[in-house]
Design a protein around this motif. Structure first.
Motif, PDB file in Angstrom:
ATOM      1  N   GLY A 109      47.732  31.642  60.697  1.00 21.85           N
ATOM      2  CA  GLY A 109      48.546  32.652  61.378  1.00 21.85           C
ATOM      3  C   GLY A 109      48.070  32.932  62.792  1.00 21.85           C
ATOM      4  N   GLY A 110      48.819  33.757  63.472  1.00 20.39           N
ATOM      5  CA  GLY A 110      48.496  34.133  64.845  1.00 20.39           C
ATOM      6  C   GLY A 110      49.012  33.119  65.849  1.00 20.39           C
ATOM      7  N   LYS A 111      48.919  33.521  67.108  1.00 22.52           N
ATOM      8  CA  LYS A 111      49.373  32.632  68.187  1.00 22.52           C
ATOM      9  C   LYS A 111      48.419  31.438  68.305  1.00 22.52           C
ATOM     10  CE  LYS A 111      51.944  35.927  70.859  1.00 22.52           C
ATOM     11  NZ  LYS A 111      51.443  37.300  70.746  1.00 22.52           N
ATOM     12  N   PRO A 112      48.900  30.315  68.866  1.00 27.47           N
ATOM     13  CA  PRO A 112      48.014  29.149  69.016  1.00 27.47           C
ATOM     14  C   PRO A 112      46.702  29.551  69.693  1.00 27.47           C
ATOM     15  CG  PRO A 112      50.263  28.557  69.611  1.00 27.47           C
ATOM     16  CD  PRO A 112      50.265  30.035  69.352  1.00 27.47           C
ATOM     17  N   ASN A 136      47.764  27.824  63.407  1.00 29.27           N
ATOM     18  CA  ASN A 136      48.496  28.968  63.972  1.00 29.27           C
ATOM     19  C   ASN A 136      49.734  29.277  63.121  1.00 29.27           C
ATOM     20  OD1 ASN A 136      51.081  27.876  65.186  1.00 29.27           O
ATOM     21  ND2 ASN A 136      49.557  26.536  66.147  1.00 29.27           N
ATOM     22  N   GLY A 137      50.341  30.413  63.394  1.00 28.97           N
ATOM     23  CA  GLY A 137      51.424  30.887  62.532  1.00 28.97           C
ATOM     24  C   GLY A 137      52.815  30.630  63.085  1.00 28.97           C
ATOM     25  N   TYR A 138      52.933  29.693  64.006  1.00 30.99           N
ATOM     26  CA  TYR A 138      54.255  29.412  64.583  1.00 30.99           C
ATOM     27  C   TYR A 138      54.669  27.993  64.200  1.00 30.99           C
ATOM     28  CZ  TYR A 138      53.597  33.868  66.671  1.00 30.99           C
ATOM     29  OH  TYR A 138      53.405  35.216  66.811  1.00 30.99           O
ATOM     30  N   PHE A 139      55.768  27.893  63.447  1.00 28.49           N
ATOM     31  CA  PHE A 139      56.154  26.599  62.870  1.00 28.49           C
ATOM     32  C   PHE A 139      57.650  26.606  62.575  1.00 28.49           C
ATOM     33  CE2 PHE A 139      54.442  29.611  59.809  1.00 28.49           C
ATOM     34  CZ  PHE A 139      55.506  29.771  58.941  1.00 28.49           C
ATOM     35  N   VAL A 161      46.889  34.705  55.072  1.00 34.84           N
ATOM     36  CA  VAL A 161      48.203  34.401  55.638  1.00 34.84           C
ATOM     37  C   VAL A 161      48.558  35.560  56.571  1.00 34.84           C
ATOM     38  CG1 VAL A 161      50.601  33.815  55.134  1.00 34.84           C
ATOM     39  CG2 VAL A 161      48.797  33.148  53.532  1.00 34.84           C
ATOM     40  N   CYS A 162      48.513  35.285  57.877  1.00 32.05           N
ATOM     41  CA  CYS A 162      48.627  36.362  58.873  1.00 32.05           C
ATOM     42  C   CYS A 162      49.858  36.136  59.746  1.00 32.05           C
ATOM     43  CB  CYS A 162      47.363  36.408  59.721  1.00 32.05           C
ATOM     44  SG  CYS A 162      45.877  36.654  58.733  1.00 32.05           S
ATOM     45  N   LEU A 163      51.015  36.341  59.156  1.00 34.16           N
ATOM     46  CA  LEU A 163      52.285  36.085  59.854  1.00 34.16           C
ATOM     47  C   LEU A 163      53.029  37.384  60.144  1.00 34.16           C
ATOM     48  CD1 LEU A 163      53.545  33.146  57.568  1.00 34.16           C
ATOM     49  CD2 LEU A 163      52.213  32.969  59.664  1.00 34.16           C
ATOM     50  N   GLY A 164      52.427  38.525  59.799  1.00 35.75           N
ATOM     51  CA  GLY A 164      53.134  39.809  59.896  1.00 35.75           C
ATOM     52  C   GLY A 164      54.020  39.985  58.673  1.00 35.75           C
ATOM     53  N   ALA A 165      54.322  41.246  58.377  1.00 38.69           N
ATOM     54  CA  ALA A 165      55.175  41.560  57.222  1.00 38.69           C
ATOM     55  C   ALA A 165      56.624  41.678  57.677  1.00 38.69           C
ATOM     56  CB  ALA A 165      54.713  42.881  56.601  1.00 38.69           C
ATOM     57  N   PRO A 166      57.602  41.260  56.890  1.00 43.07           N
ATOM     58  CA  PRO A 166      57.502  40.736  55.525  1.00 43.07           C
ATOM     59  C   PRO A 166      57.385  39.208  55.451  1.00 43.07           C
ATOM     60  CG  PRO A 166      59.813  41.068  56.068  1.00 43.07           C
ATOM     61  CD  PRO A 166      59.034  41.443  57.301  1.00 43.07           C
ATOM     62  N   LYS A 167      57.243  38.569  56.647  1.00 49.65           N
ATOM     63  CA  LYS A 167      57.241  37.100  56.668  1.00 49.65           C
ATOM     64  C   LYS A 167      56.128  36.520  55.766  1.00 49.65           C
ATOM     65  CE  LYS A 167      57.757  33.383  59.946  1.00 49.65           C
ATOM     66  NZ  LYS A 167      57.845  32.960  61.323  1.00 49.65           N
ATOM     67  N   GLN A 168      54.927  37.123  55.871  1.00 50.18           N
ATOM     68  CA  GLN A 168      53.791  36.562  55.126  1.00 50.18           C
ATOM     69  C   GLN A 168      53.971  36.712  53.610  1.00 50.18           C
ATOM     70  OE1 GLN A 168      50.927  38.878  57.202  1.00 50.18           O
ATOM     71  NE2 GLN A 168      51.305  40.734  56.040  1.00 50.18           N
ATOM     72  N   ILE A 187      47.688  39.459  55.429  1.00 50.36           N
ATOM     73  CA  ILE A 187      46.939  40.516  56.130  1.00 50.36           C
ATOM     74  C   ILE A 187      47.282  40.617  57.622  1.00 50.36           C
ATOM     75  CG2 ILE A 187      45.045  40.793  54.482  1.00 50.36           C
ATOM     76  CD1 ILE A 187      43.398  38.823  56.146  1.00 50.36           C
ATOM     77  N   GLY A 188      48.582  40.453  57.926  1.00 50.47           N
ATOM     78  CA  GLY A 188      49.128  40.792  59.250  1.00 50.47           C
ATOM     79  C   GLY A 188      48.331  40.335  60.442  1.00 50.47           C
ATOM     80  N   GLY A 189      48.005  41.284  61.309  1.00 49.91           N
ATOM     81  CA  GLY A 189      47.343  40.955  62.576  1.00 49.91           C
ATOM     82  C   GLY A 189      45.825  40.831  62.466  1.00 49.91           C
ATOM     83  N   SER A 190      45.298  40.622  61.253  1.00 44.91           N
ATOM     84  CA  SER A 190      43.832  40.612  61.091  1.00 44.91           C
ATOM     85  C   SER A 190      43.133  39.513  61.887  1.00 44.91           C
ATOM     86  CB  SER A 190      43.459  40.462  59.612  1.00 44.91           C
ATOM     87  OG  SER A 190      43.878  41.593  58.909  1.00 44.91           O
ATOM     88  N   LEU A 191      43.779  38.340  62.020  1.00 45.88           N
ATOM     89  CA  LEU A 191      43.107  37.263  62.772  1.00 45.88           C
ATOM     90  C   LEU A 191      42.936  37.671  64.227  1.00 45.88           C
ATOM     91  CD1 LEU A 191      44.563  33.885  61.417  1.00 45.88           C
ATOM     92  CD2 LEU A 191      42.425  35.035  60.831  1.00 45.88           C
ATOM     93  N   ASP A 192      43.913  38.417  64.749  1.00 42.36           N
ATOM     94  CA  ASP A 192      43.796  38.912  66.128  1.00 42.36           C
ATOM     95  C   ASP A 192      42.599  39.852  66.247  1.00 42.36           C
ATOM     96  OD1 ASP A 192      46.182  37.726  67.307  1.00 42.36           O
ATOM     97  OD2 ASP A 192      47.293  39.049  65.975  1.00 42.36           O
ATOM     98  N   VAL A 193      42.385  40.649  65.213  1.00 45.47           N
ATOM     99  CA  VAL A 193      41.254  41.589  65.252  1.00 45.47           C
ATOM    100  C   VAL A 193      39.936  40.820  65.127  1.00 45.47           C
ATOM    101  CG1 VAL A 193      40.208  43.650  64.229  1.00 45.47           C
ATOM    102  CG2 VAL A 193      42.695  43.427  64.284  1.00 45.47           C
TER     103      VAL A 193
END
Ligand code: UDP
Length: 247
Positions: A109-112, A136-139, A161-168, A187-193
């Motif tokens: 997940g997350g941006k490249p 990354n989470g863009y596909f 799986v960090c794609l944001g809700a509800p996508k993930q 877990i949403g934006g956790s990789l960014d954190v």
């Protein structure tokens, strides 16, 4: 269900962070994929309005309360959850427990570039942690099968799986029978954190249930989304008791 509270049709586990981590550690010893989601009030409202999404959430092996709104709702309904168990905090606790063991995690997940930085930071923070792979989470939808195969090939038994809700949640549910890992956590934006590309609210705000206020100050564009919180409170107050708490 003794250990769960039914919040507008969503059965949330009454667990704190250590108990959630303990359950996840047990999942590693069981057969099949275990789905872990951490709904906030916005997600529960979405499930209240959409039966299919509600079923996806209720099909999880562990659902924890992410956000003060969900904790308050449990109190209104007479089955109080002691504290918020956010996905990021549970993830940290699990990583602490699996570092130096044969368990490994895949970061999805997350941006490249974000998962790569997160990997470096996590290796420093949890010496001995095995990171089996990242992506990354863009596909495109047609890449999804390849992504599942890529994750399976690494042999990871835990997938963030960090794609944001509800996508993930929808993604994990769609591939629940194909993923060979034991645990998938949305877990949403956790990789960014973890990567440091997004900052968590300071402890003061988290402790006093004011994380929403901190996020609003940092990102005023979220104001529209935040109206969901009072709406959720009122819905729980007026409709919440119609949902039975026993099976
Ligand atoms: N994201 C992604 N793929 C997408 C959409 C979003 O990987 O198609 C990532 C995005 O880069 C961010 C995370 O999902 O890292 C969503 O974070 P946010 O904090 O908005 O999610 P929340 O936890 O609030 O649902």
């Amino acid at each position: 269900m003794k250990d769960k509270v039914n919040i507008l049709g969503v059965w949330v586990d009454m667990v704190n962070i250590p108990r959630a981590a303990e359950k996840i550690m047990q999942f590693f010893n069981e057969e099949g994929l275990h789905k872990v989601y951490t709904p906030n009030s916005e997600i529960i409202m979405a499930a209240y309005k959409n039966n299919e999404f509600r079923d996806v959430l209720n099909n999880a092996e562990l659902l924890t309360a992410d956000g003060i709104g969900v904790v308050y709702a449990s109190k209104i309904l007479g089955k109080p959850i002691a504290e918020r168990a956010a996905g990021y905090d549970i993830a940290c606790e699990v990583l602490e427990r699996i570092k130096g063991t044969s368990h490994s995690v895949f970061l999805f997940g997350g941006k490249p570039g974000v998962a790569e930085i997160a990997e470096e930071k996590l290796k420093e923070r949890y010496p001995g942690l095995v990171i089996a792979g990242k992506r990354n989470g863009y596909f495109k939808p047609e890449d999804e099968e390849d992504i599942v195969n890529e994750i399976n090939t690494t042999g990871a038994d835990l997938v963030f799986v960090c794609l944001g809700a509800p996508k993930q949640e929808l993604w994990i549910d769609k591939y629940k029978d194909k993923l060979t890992a034991k645990v998938a956590m949305g877990i949403g934006g956790s990789l960014d954190v973890f990567a440091g590309t997004a900052l968590r609210a300071p402890e003061f705000y988290c402790k006093h249930g004011l994380e929403w206020f901190y996020r609003l100050m940092k990102q005023p564009s979220r104001a529209g989304r935040m109206l969901a919180l009072p709406k959720f409170g009122l819905t729980v107050l007026f409709k919440g008791r119609k949902f039975k708490q026993e099976d």
